[in-house]
Design an enzyme around this catalytic site. Structure first.
Site, PDB file in Angstrom:
ATOM      1  N   ASP A 110     -68.490  24.198 -27.168  1.00 36.56           N
ATOM      2  CA  ASP A 110     -67.368  25.055 -27.543  1.00 36.56           C
ATOM      3  C   ASP A 110     -66.896  24.641 -28.930  1.00 36.56           C
ATOM      4  OD1 ASP A 110     -67.292  26.596 -25.236  1.00 36.56           O
ATOM      5  OD2 ASP A 110     -65.872  25.299 -24.216  1.00 36.56           O
ATOM      6  N   ASP A 127     -68.675  32.963 -24.712  1.00 36.92           N
ATOM      7  CA  ASP A 127     -67.470  33.293 -23.929  1.00 36.92           C
ATOM      8  C   ASP A 127     -66.921  34.658 -24.341  1.00 36.92           C
ATOM      9  OD1 ASP A 127     -67.698  30.762 -22.768  1.00 36.92           O
ATOM     10  OD2 ASP A 127     -66.269  29.850 -24.171  1.00 36.92           O
TER      11      ASP A 127
END
Length: 147
Positions: A110, A127
């Site tokens: 991330d 995402d």
């Protein structure tokens, strides 16, 4: 069905490839900061907001089994799949990319961190693509109900 499956697979591979390509730059040290947004490397050991991180290594196998199970169910629901094959290509490509991160890096890579006005979870391109794919599905369902 074959054409829809082929297009879905192409979208799957494109989504997976773009996500892994971006993550390559992040893993090579790319970073950036502003007052509202930062690009920082974080390995998420859980799912959204680090939930289920207590499952450790088992989480990646659970997610892999879940994605295969849902894919098989979708292929059995041909009409639903045919109406939404592009959205499923996006969702599964992005989901598989995040699962691949777990196997290669021990956690999901991330990097997008919103911190203006409030602190939001750190997330990645995959995402966002999952959100877009689910949004397309929901929008199509709502629009089909109004017709």
């Amino acid at each position: 069905m074959k054409k829809a499956l082929l297009i879905s697979c192409v979208i799957f591979l494109l989504t997976l490839g773009v996500d892994q390509w971006i993550k390559h730059f992040i893993l090579d040290g790319f970073g950036w900061e502003s007052k509202a947004l930062s690009i920082v490397l974080v390995f998420n050991k859980g799912v959204a907001f680090s939930m289920l991180s207590f499952l450790g290594e088992g989480l990646k196998y659970l997610q892999l089994m879940l994605i295969v199970f849902v894919w098989v169910l979708l292929l059995r629901q041909k009409e639903f799949f045919l109406k939404n094959y592009y959205a499923f290509g996006i969702i599964f490509g992005a989901g598989f990319s995040n699962i691949l991160d777990r196997f290669i890096h021990g956690g999901v890579v991330d990097y997008v961190y919103w911190h203006y006005g409030f602190e939001f979870a750190i997330f990645n391109f995959a995402d966002v693509m999952i959100d877009i794919g689910v949004g397309i599905l929901l929008l199509r369902m709502v629009l089909s109900k109004t017709k």
